[in-house]
Design a protein around this motif. Sequence first.
Motif, PDB file in Angstrom:
ATOM      1  N   VAL A  25      -3.302  -0.037 -10.999  1.00  0.00           N
ATOM      2  CA  VAL A  25      -4.508  -0.259 -10.195  1.00  0.00           C
ATOM      3  C   VAL A  25      -4.328   0.295  -8.784  1.00  0.00           C
ATOM      4  O   VAL A  25      -5.251   0.850  -8.197  1.00  0.00           O
ATOM      5  CB  VAL A  25      -4.876  -1.760 -10.160  1.00  0.00           C
ATOM      6  CG1 VAL A  25      -5.898  -2.057  -9.090  1.00  0.00           C
ATOM      7  CG2 VAL A  25      -5.378  -2.199 -11.522  1.00  0.00           C
ATOM      8  N   GLY A  26      -3.127   0.183  -8.237  1.00  0.00           N
ATOM      9  CA  GLY A  26      -2.876   0.617  -6.873  1.00  0.00           C
ATOM     10  C   GLY A  26      -3.025   2.096  -6.619  1.00  0.00           C
ATOM     11  O   GLY A  26      -3.139   2.519  -5.469  1.00  0.00           O
ATOM     12  N   LEU A  65      13.376  -8.006  -6.226  1.00  0.00           N
ATOM     13  CA  LEU A  65      12.381  -9.067  -6.084  1.00  0.00           C
ATOM     14  C   LEU A  65      12.810 -10.112  -5.051  1.00  0.00           C
ATOM     15  O   LEU A  65      11.979 -10.619  -4.292  1.00  0.00           O
ATOM     16  CB  LEU A  65      12.103  -9.711  -7.439  1.00  0.00           C
ATOM     17  CG  LEU A  65      11.349  -8.799  -8.411  1.00  0.00           C
ATOM     18  CD1 LEU A  65      11.475  -9.324  -9.828  1.00  0.00           C
ATOM     19  CD2 LEU A  65       9.896  -8.669  -7.994  1.00  0.00           C
ATOM     20  N   ALA A  66      14.098 -10.432  -4.997  1.00  0.00           N
ATOM     21  CA  ALA A  66      14.587 -11.395  -4.010  1.00  0.00           C
ATOM     22  C   ALA A  66      14.461 -10.837  -2.592  1.00  0.00           C
ATOM     23  O   ALA A  66      14.085 -11.572  -1.665  1.00  0.00           O
ATOM     24  CB  ALA A  66      16.031 -11.778  -4.315  1.00  0.00           C
ATOM     25  N   ILE A  67      14.748  -9.561  -2.416  1.00  0.00           N
ATOM     26  CA  ILE A  67      14.588  -8.941  -1.089  1.00  0.00           C
ATOM     27  C   ILE A  67      13.118  -8.962  -0.687  1.00  0.00           C
ATOM     28  O   ILE A  67      12.784  -9.295   0.457  1.00  0.00           O
ATOM     29  CB  ILE A  67      15.165  -7.513  -1.080  1.00  0.00           C
ATOM     30  CG1 ILE A  67      16.696  -7.571  -1.168  1.00  0.00           C
ATOM     31  CG2 ILE A  67      14.723  -6.750   0.166  1.00  0.00           C
ATOM     32  CD1 ILE A  67      17.350  -6.219  -1.424  1.00  0.00           C
ATOM     33  N   ALA A  68      12.239  -8.626  -1.620  1.00  0.00           N
ATOM     34  CA  ALA A  68      10.805  -8.667  -1.330  1.00  0.00           C
ATOM     35  C   ALA A  68      10.360 -10.092  -1.001  1.00  0.00           C
ATOM     36  O   ALA A  68       9.566 -10.318  -0.076  1.00  0.00           O
ATOM     37  CB  ALA A  68      10.006  -8.120  -2.506  1.00  0.00           C
ATOM     38  N   GLY A  69      10.885 -11.070  -1.727  1.00  0.00           N
ATOM     39  CA  GLY A  69      10.562 -12.467  -1.444  1.00  0.00           C
ATOM     40  C   GLY A  69      11.047 -12.887  -0.069  1.00  0.00           C
ATOM     41  O   GLY A  69      10.335 -13.571   0.678  1.00  0.00           O
ATOM     42  N   LEU A  70      12.262 -12.488   0.277  1.00  0.00           N
ATOM     43  CA  LEU A  70      12.807 -12.807   1.594  1.00  0.00           C
ATOM     44  C   LEU A  70      11.963 -12.179   2.697  1.00  0.00           C
ATOM     45  O   LEU A  70      11.660 -12.827   3.708  1.00  0.00           O
ATOM     46  CB  LEU A  70      14.258 -12.341   1.691  1.00  0.00           C
ATOM     47  CG  LEU A  70      14.954 -12.582   3.032  1.00  0.00           C
ATOM     48  CD1 LEU A  70      15.025 -14.072   3.349  1.00  0.00           C
ATOM     49  CD2 LEU A  70      16.347 -11.978   3.023  1.00  0.00           C
ATOM     50  N   LEU A  71      11.567 -10.928   2.521  1.00  0.00           N
ATOM     51  CA  LEU A  71      10.710 -10.273   3.516  1.00  0.00           C
ATOM     52  C   LEU A  71       9.391 -11.019   3.687  1.00  0.00           C
ATOM     53  O   LEU A  71       8.946 -11.255   4.816  1.00  0.00           O
ATOM     54  CB  LEU A  71      10.436  -8.823   3.127  1.00  0.00           C
ATOM     55  CG  LEU A  71      11.533  -7.825   3.423  1.00  0.00           C
ATOM     56  CD1 LEU A  71      11.208  -6.473   2.802  1.00  0.00           C
ATOM     57  CD2 LEU A  71      11.760  -7.690   4.916  1.00  0.00           C
ATOM     58  N   HIS A  72       8.758 -11.410   2.586  1.00  0.00           N
ATOM     59  CA  HIS A  72       7.500 -12.144   2.691  1.00  0.00           C
ATOM     60  C   HIS A  72       7.692 -13.479   3.408  1.00  0.00           C
ATOM     61  O   HIS A  72       6.847 -13.872   4.214  1.00  0.00           O
ATOM     62  CB  HIS A  72       6.883 -12.346   1.308  1.00  0.00           C
ATOM     63  CG  HIS A  72       6.172 -11.138   0.799  1.00  0.00           C
ATOM     64  ND1 HIS A  72       6.835 -10.060   0.267  1.00  0.00           N
ATOM     65  CD2 HIS A  72       4.864 -10.821   0.754  1.00  0.00           C
ATOM     66  CE1 HIS A  72       5.958  -9.145  -0.089  1.00  0.00           C
ATOM     67  NE2 HIS A  72       4.752  -9.580   0.198  1.00  0.00           N
ATOM     68  N   LEU A  90       6.961   1.580  -7.270  1.00  0.00           N
ATOM     69  CA  LEU A  90       8.012   0.563  -7.402  1.00  0.00           C
ATOM     70  C   LEU A  90       7.516  -0.617  -8.232  1.00  0.00           C
ATOM     71  O   LEU A  90       8.221  -1.098  -9.126  1.00  0.00           O
ATOM     72  CB  LEU A  90       8.490   0.085  -6.027  1.00  0.00           C
ATOM     73  CG  LEU A  90       9.532  -1.028  -6.045  1.00  0.00           C
ATOM     74  CD1 LEU A  90      10.808  -0.575  -6.750  1.00  0.00           C
ATOM     75  CD2 LEU A  90       9.846  -1.495  -4.622  1.00  0.00           C
ATOM     76  N   ILE A  91       6.312  -1.068  -7.962  1.00  0.00           N
ATOM     77  CA  ILE A  91       5.751  -2.199  -8.709  1.00  0.00           C
ATOM     78  C   ILE A  91       5.604  -1.833 -10.183  1.00  0.00           C
ATOM     79  O   ILE A  91       5.910  -2.642 -11.070  1.00  0.00           O
ATOM     80  CB  ILE A  91       4.413  -2.641  -8.078  1.00  0.00           C
ATOM     81  CG1 ILE A  91       4.679  -3.253  -6.693  1.00  0.00           C
ATOM     82  CG2 ILE A  91       3.681  -3.624  -8.972  1.00  0.00           C
ATOM     83  CD1 ILE A  91       3.438  -3.434  -5.844  1.00  0.00           C
ATOM     84  N   PHE A  92       5.151  -0.616 -10.465  1.00  0.00           N
ATOM     85  CA  PHE A  92       5.045  -0.151 -11.847  1.00  0.00           C
ATOM     86  C   PHE A  92       6.416  -0.159 -12.527  1.00  0.00           C
ATOM     87  O   PHE A  92       6.560  -0.639 -13.657  1.00  0.00           O
ATOM     88  CB  PHE A  92       4.431   1.255 -11.884  1.00  0.00           C
ATOM     89  CG  PHE A  92       4.302   1.809 -13.267  1.00  0.00           C
ATOM     90  CD1 PHE A  92       3.228   1.456 -14.065  1.00  0.00           C
ATOM     91  CD2 PHE A  92       5.255   2.679 -13.785  1.00  0.00           C
ATOM     92  CE1 PHE A  92       3.104   1.959 -15.354  1.00  0.00           C
ATOM     93  CE2 PHE A  92       5.141   3.188 -15.068  1.00  0.00           C
ATOM     94  CZ  PHE A  92       4.057   2.826 -15.855  1.00  0.00           C
ATOM     95  N   ILE A 115       1.633  -7.967 -15.470  1.00  0.00           N
ATOM     96  CA  ILE A 115       1.204  -8.152 -14.079  1.00  0.00           C
ATOM     97  C   ILE A 115       1.669  -6.982 -13.211  1.00  0.00           C
ATOM     98  O   ILE A 115       0.882  -6.374 -12.483  1.00  0.00           O
ATOM     99  CB  ILE A 115       1.737  -9.486 -13.520  1.00  0.00           C
ATOM    100  CG1 ILE A 115       0.998 -10.660 -14.157  1.00  0.00           C
ATOM    101  CG2 ILE A 115       1.617  -9.535 -11.988  1.00  0.00           C
ATOM    102  CD1 ILE A 115       1.648 -12.005 -13.905  1.00  0.00           C
ATOM    103  N   PHE A 116       2.948  -6.655 -13.292  1.00  0.00           N
ATOM    104  CA  PHE A 116       3.497  -5.610 -12.430  1.00  0.00           C
ATOM    105  C   PHE A 116       3.009  -4.216 -12.843  1.00  0.00           C
ATOM    106  O   PHE A 116       2.654  -3.410 -11.984  1.00  0.00           O
ATOM    107  CB  PHE A 116       5.022  -5.688 -12.387  1.00  0.00           C
ATOM    108  CG  PHE A 116       5.534  -6.806 -11.526  1.00  0.00           C
ATOM    109  CD1 PHE A 116       5.605  -6.661 -10.152  1.00  0.00           C
ATOM    110  CD2 PHE A 116       5.930  -8.008 -12.084  1.00  0.00           C
ATOM    111  CE1 PHE A 116       6.072  -7.687  -9.340  1.00  0.00           C
ATOM    112  CE2 PHE A 116       6.394  -9.048 -11.292  1.00  0.00           C
ATOM    113  CZ  PHE A 116       6.466  -8.884  -9.911  1.00  0.00           C
ATOM    114  N   VAL A 117       2.986  -3.921 -14.141  1.00  0.00           N
ATOM    115  CA  VAL A 117       2.481  -2.622 -14.579  1.00  0.00           C
ATOM    116  C   VAL A 117       1.007  -2.490 -14.183  1.00  0.00           C
ATOM    117  O   VAL A 117       0.584  -1.439 -13.678  1.00  0.00           O
ATOM    118  CB  VAL A 117       2.681  -2.418 -16.097  1.00  0.00           C
ATOM    119  CG1 VAL A 117       1.846  -1.245 -16.612  1.00  0.00           C
ATOM    120  CG2 VAL A 117       4.151  -2.195 -16.409  1.00  0.00           C
ATOM    121  N   GLY A 118       0.249  -3.552 -14.385  1.00  0.00           N
ATOM    122  CA  GLY A 118      -1.172  -3.521 -14.022  1.00  0.00           C
ATOM    123  C   GLY A 118      -1.387  -3.257 -12.543  1.00  0.00           C
ATOM    124  O   GLY A 118      -2.197  -2.410 -12.164  1.00  0.00           O
TER     125      GLY A 118
END
Length: 156
Positions: free
Chosen positions: A104-105, A14-21, A130-132, A97-100
């Motif tokens: 959905v994706g 999650l931190a890597i994803a946050g840094l990328l964003h 990954l999100i799931f 949130i993440f499973v949903g």
Amino acid sequence: MLAPILSVVLATILAIAGLLHALWGFGVTFPAANEQQLARMVVGRRGITKMPSLAACLFVAVWLFAFAGLALMLGRFAPLPVSKWLVAFAGSGAALIFVGRGIVGVLPAFERAAPEQPFLSLNRRFYSPLIFLIGVGFALLTLALPYWTWRLGWLS
């Protein structure tokens, strides 16, 4: 026993994803060659040519960092600044949130709605699974809380 490891793995992802964003908000186009290619990879809306605004990218980044912090709290690596029951509810909410989003994706309705390539194939192969799994990780961490009880009164 596995909760601390899962907590660190989730927080790191999650931190890597946050840094990328955050970096994308400031104009970095990694891993794409240019902004249009990046927008098509990570946003995927039909006809997109530019990345979302700095504010939008930072908004997502802040939430990803907050979820990383929550993962550390659930793994008992970070102090609990609020009551234990609130952390448990936050963990449950994060799981939903993440499973949903992961589910959905991959639904046909989502794929017909707008996303274009390469987002569509990246989402099917990487993003949604990954999100799931992140959601499942939050569910497992929440259920593994050492102060969790399954009766009225829930958490002490």
